[in-house]
Enzyme design. Structure first.
Site, short mmCIF file in Angstrom:
data_model
loop_
_atom_site.label_atom_id
_atom_site.label_comp_id
_atom_site.label_asym_id
_atom_site.label_seq_id
_atom_site.Cartn_x
_atom_site.Cartn_y
_atom_site.Cartn_z
N GLU A 169 -8.46 -1.57 -2.23
CA GLU A 169 -8.26 -2.97 -2.55
C GLU A 169 -6.83 -3.25 -2.97
O GLU A 169 -6.16 -2.39 -3.55
CB GLU A 169 -9.21 -3.38 -3.69
CG GLU A 169 -10.66 -3.50 -3.26
CD GLU A 169 -11.52 -4.08 -4.37
OE1 GLU A 169 -11.01 -4.82 -5.24
OE2 GLU A 169 -12.73 -3.78 -4.35
N HIS A 170 -6.40 -4.49 -2.68
CA HIS A 170 -5.08 -4.99 -3.07
C HIS A 170 -3.94 -4.16 -2.48
O HIS A 170 -2.87 -4.07 -3.07
CB HIS A 170 -4.95 -5.07 -4.60
CG HIS A 170 -6.12 -5.74 -5.25
ND1 HIS A 170 -6.39 -7.09 -5.07
CD2 HIS A 170 -7.09 -5.25 -6.05
CE1 HIS A 170 -7.49 -7.39 -5.76
NE2 HIS A 170 -7.93 -6.30 -6.35
N ARG A 171 -4.22 -3.49 -1.35
CA ARG A 171 -3.23 -2.66 -0.66
C ARG A 171 -2.73 -1.49 -1.53
O ARG A 171 -1.63 -1.00 -1.38
CB ARG A 171 -2.05 -3.51 -0.15
CG ARG A 171 -2.52 -4.61 0.80
CD ARG A 171 -1.42 -5.32 1.53
NE ARG A 171 -0.57 -4.44 2.31
CZ ARG A 171 -0.86 -3.91 3.51
NH1 ARG A 171 -2.02 -4.17 4.06
NH2 ARG A 171 0.01 -3.16 4.14
N LEU A 172 -3.58 -1.05 -2.44
CA LEU A 172 -3.27 0.11 -3.28
C LEU A 172 -3.86 1.35 -2.61
O LEU A 172 -4.66 2.09 -3.18
CB LEU A 172 -3.83 -0.09 -4.70
CG LEU A 172 -3.38 -1.37 -5.41
CD1 LEU A 172 -4.07 -1.50 -6.77
CD2 LEU A 172 -1.86 -1.36 -5.58
N HIS A 173 -3.46 1.57 -1.37
CA HIS A 173 -4.04 2.60 -0.52
C HIS A 173 -3.81 4.01 -1.08
O HIS A 173 -2.89 4.25 -1.85
CB HIS A 173 -3.45 2.53 0.89
CG HIS A 173 -3.46 1.16 1.47
ND1 HIS A 173 -4.58 0.35 1.49
CD2 HIS A 173 -2.47 0.43 2.04
CE1 HIS A 173 -4.28 -0.80 2.06
NE2 HIS A 173 -3.00 -0.79 2.39
#
Length: 193
Positions: A169-173
């Protein structure tokens, strides 16, 4: 204890085979020709293990020509349904004839005949021309096994870099990178997303 990237690949690949509707073994193959021009196309993974990742092709086509001129290549598996990808970089080498023969024998007869009929990547005047060549091969091999064409074989990419990417989520890959260790195993590290 270090993680074995090949066991992790097996786990992710098994999950992809159950979640991907079509061609869970599809991977993008990136090559560079002798002039440094990049090219990418989809191919199918046909074997894998600690010795590398195998795919097959017509050796008279562009991808083989690129790989024979510059054996450095990259693979990318993208499984959208799982929100995962695996990037693999390394050097390719040709598989031995016994391995290529064994795989070719498992292909459908139509695929075997197509390998004989195709001048892969070369200009084609019309679909009818290709289908006529296919019918000629069908007649040629009628009543007999179709041998592997001399211009058809496989490559094995031996990885020197494997990255497992998991969407968060939220590009917190999450990105896990594996590189060869001095002791013959693999070192594992993380990369910023």
């Amino acid at each position: 204890m270090r993680t074995d990237p090949f066991l992790l690949f097996d786990d992710w690949f098994a999950q992809a085979r159950t979640s991907e509707v079509n061609d869970s073994n599809a991977m993008a193959l990136a090559t560079v020709d002798g002039d440094g021009r990049p090219s990418v196309r989809m191919v199918l993974l046909k074997g894998h293990g600690p010795d590398g990742f195998i795919f097959y092709t017509n050796f008279e086509g562009r991808k083989a020509s690129d790989l024979l001129a510059n054996p450095n290549a990259a693979l990318l598996f993208h499984w959208k349904s799982l929100r995962r990808q695996i990037r693999i970089e390394g050097v390719v080498g040709r598989v031995d004839d016994a391995t290529a023969d064994a795989y070719f024998a498992t292909r459908s007869r139509d695929s075997q005949l197509g390998a004989w009929a195709s001048d892969q990547s070369r200009p084609l005047a019309s679909r009818d021309v290709f289908m006529q060549r296919y019918e000629e091969m069908r007649a040629r091999f009628d009543g007999q096994d179709v041998p592997r064409p001399p211009h058809w074989s496989g490559f094995r990419l031996r990885p020197d870099r494997i990255e497992f990417w998991q969407d968060r989520e939220h590009r917190l890959h999450e990105r896990r990178l594996f590189t060869p260790a001095a002791d013959g195993g693999w070192d594992e590290g993380m990369l910023y997303p």
